[in-house]
Design an enzyme around this catalytic site. Sequence first.
Site, mmCIF file in Angstrom:
data_model
loop_
_atom_site.group_PDB
_atom_site.id
_atom_site.type_symbol
_atom_site.label_atom_id
_atom_site.label_comp_id
_atom_site.label_asym_id
_atom_site.label_seq_id
_atom_site.Cartn_x
_atom_site.Cartn_y
_atom_site.Cartn_z
ATOM 1 N N ARG A 1 0.849 -1.199 0.000
ATOM 2 C CA ARG A 1 0.000 0.000 0.000
ATOM 3 C C ARG A 1 0.883 1.246 0.000
ATOM 4 O O ARG A 1 1.618 1.470 0.969
ATOM 5 C CB ARG A 1 -0.894 0.026 1.253
ATOM 6 N N GLU B 1 -10.169 -1.948 13.139
ATOM 7 C CA GLU B 1 -10.585 -2.800 12.022
ATOM 8 C C GLU B 1 -9.468 -3.766 11.644
ATOM 9 O O GLU B 1 -8.314 -3.367 11.498
ATOM 10 C CB GLU B 1 -10.939 -1.885 10.834
ATOM 11 N N ARG C 1 -1.616 -6.780 12.183
ATOM 12 C CA ARG C 1 -2.628 -6.075 12.979
ATOM 13 C C ARG C 1 -3.326 -7.042 13.943
ATOM 14 O O ARG C 1 -3.574 -6.716 15.097
ATOM 15 C CB ARG C 1 -3.646 -5.426 12.054
ATOM 16 N N ARG D 1 -0.760 1.952 13.060
ATOM 17 C CA ARG D 1 -1.340 0.709 12.532
ATOM 18 C C ARG D 1 -1.192 0.528 11.024
ATOM 19 O O ARG D 1 -1.762 -0.386 10.451
ATOM 20 C CB ARG D 1 -2.820 0.626 12.920
ATOM 21 N N HIS D 2 -0.431 1.428 10.358
ATOM 22 C CA HIS D 2 -0.259 1.310 8.908
ATOM 23 C C HIS D 2 1.167 0.920 8.531
ATOM 24 O O HIS D 2 2.122 1.466 9.073
ATOM 25 C CB HIS D 2 -0.608 2.642 8.216
ATOM 26 N N SER E 1 -11.813 -6.131 6.159
ATOM 27 C CA SER E 1 -12.813 -5.416 5.390
ATOM 28 C C SER E 1 -13.268 -6.388 4.314
ATOM 29 O O SER E 1 -12.427 -6.988 3.635
ATOM 30 C CB SER E 1 -12.170 -4.183 4.765
ATOM 31 N N GLU F 1 0.539 4.211 0.784
ATOM 32 C CA GLU F 1 -0.142 5.270 1.542
ATOM 33 C C GLU F 1 0.885 5.951 2.430
ATOM 34 O O GLU F 1 1.584 5.283 3.187
ATOM 35 C CB GLU F 1 -1.248 4.669 2.425
#
Length: 531
Positions: free
Chosen positions: A303, A454, A505, A311-312, A457, A305
């Site tokens: 990812r 979360e 996670r 948490r990323h 998903s 991002e």
Amino acid sequence: MTKENVQGAGEEEQQAQSKKALKKQQKEAEKAAKKAEKQAKLATEQQEADEDDFAKDRYGICPMVQSQQKLDRALVRVQDLTPEKAEQQIWVRARIHTSRAKGKQCFLVLRHQQSTVQALIAVGDRASKQMVKFAANLTKESIIDVEAVVKKVEQKIESCSQQDVELHVERIFVISQSEARLPLQLEDAVRPEGEGDEEGRATVNQDTRLDNRVIDLRTTTSQAIFRLQSGVCQLFRDTLINKGFVEIQTPKIISAASEGGANVFTVSYFKTSAYLAQSPQLYKQMCICADFDKVFCVGPVFRAEDSNTHRHLTEFVGLDIEMAFNYHYHEVIDSITDTMVQIFKGLRDRFQTEIQTVNKQYPSEPFKFLEPTLRLEYKEGVAMLRAAGVEMGDEEDLSTPNEKLLGRLVKEKYDTDFYVLDKYPLAVRPFYTMPDPNNPKYSNSYDMFMRGEEILSGAQRVHDAQLLTERAMHHGIDLEKIKAYIDSFRYGAPPHAGGGIGLERVTMLYLGLHNVRQTSMFPRDPKRLTP
């Protein structure tokens, strides 16, 4: 000044310089002579010591192990040193965790993985004073082989995991020597935060740990975290295989962004560009269209991002599930939640030692879950948040603080750390999400949460090529780029749903840790690309 005067001054200066040089040479010669004398004296002392040292064959530094010989010697693991082995003579290989010389004896704490044991070398008929001195001078983290007798102890050794026994060492050989200066001290790295502040003892910050990850991974806490994480993977695989799933491998280099978003890493691919897969989504679905019915895969997910949160990560391990269902996507939710429950039970029953080891450094409440798993609708979640004073719209996505708050509200009301939130607004989900047949504002999609964060998903996917095309156009996606994906559904596709879980996670939240970098062996985030 005349020419002769200048010459005379120059000669005087030269003489002074040559006197200086002579003095320097004499000093250096004296120094060298003293050094040679000292070395000769040391060599003589060593020779005499060797002659007097009756134990000289019982200790030393082994030649580098290059597989020169096959020794018929069984090594006992530190974790297996129990009172049942009392009075047995055994060989152990371990690291020197700490050493403390005291008069004619030396205490070592030997460590292997999560286990530690005390070892004693004392001057006597099996060990000379030279042998004790040798042991006392060994550097921390060196790997040694020791032959020892296992002895029961009257008083428990609180500082070691093996509290009921100690080793009385008779031979000690160094297999691999550590450098004396360690980039971080292991006892500092396992100290709970805040403890030892008064005494001025250090704790190790996250960057120091990650820069010296090989040392940090040796700590009992790290060993426990990653053994438990391995358990998560094994339980995930075993549970799904028992449910009739097939494990698949999907490509990580792909021609179009799998989620249709901008958060992708571009890589050069011969004369064109390719992307690193954000998820195995499209390939899992293709396998369902190819009649595999139930599939899962474990593999890296990328990812791009620029998120520097707790948490990323830019690369993590995805545990992905996809399955065909008969009539309702809740069949899939039930299958996934049961898989998660089997993982939680397996961790609770098989990894108590690891959980307790981590808890010593990072205390947390035991993880709670219900059977069957609690499932709430998105509307109910929003109503709970509004009752707690949060202002939000019906079709608004949950922010991270609201997810956490909802987690706390659910825990208070239902006493569970794990639940499902179902029927998300269609507007906040990807283009391939199946709309709710009864209310077009909502969708057949769901998230799963652990301790208010979360972890999964998922959704029922659109399995009709026409509807998929419409949804993609609604999201402004270039149809040419996802042609192969849409074409997969043109030749009959079963209704199906699935989801993706982040391994790091799940491990973090199950153990109640506060940063995903603690549960990623070599984490990658926007600021870290090494080691």
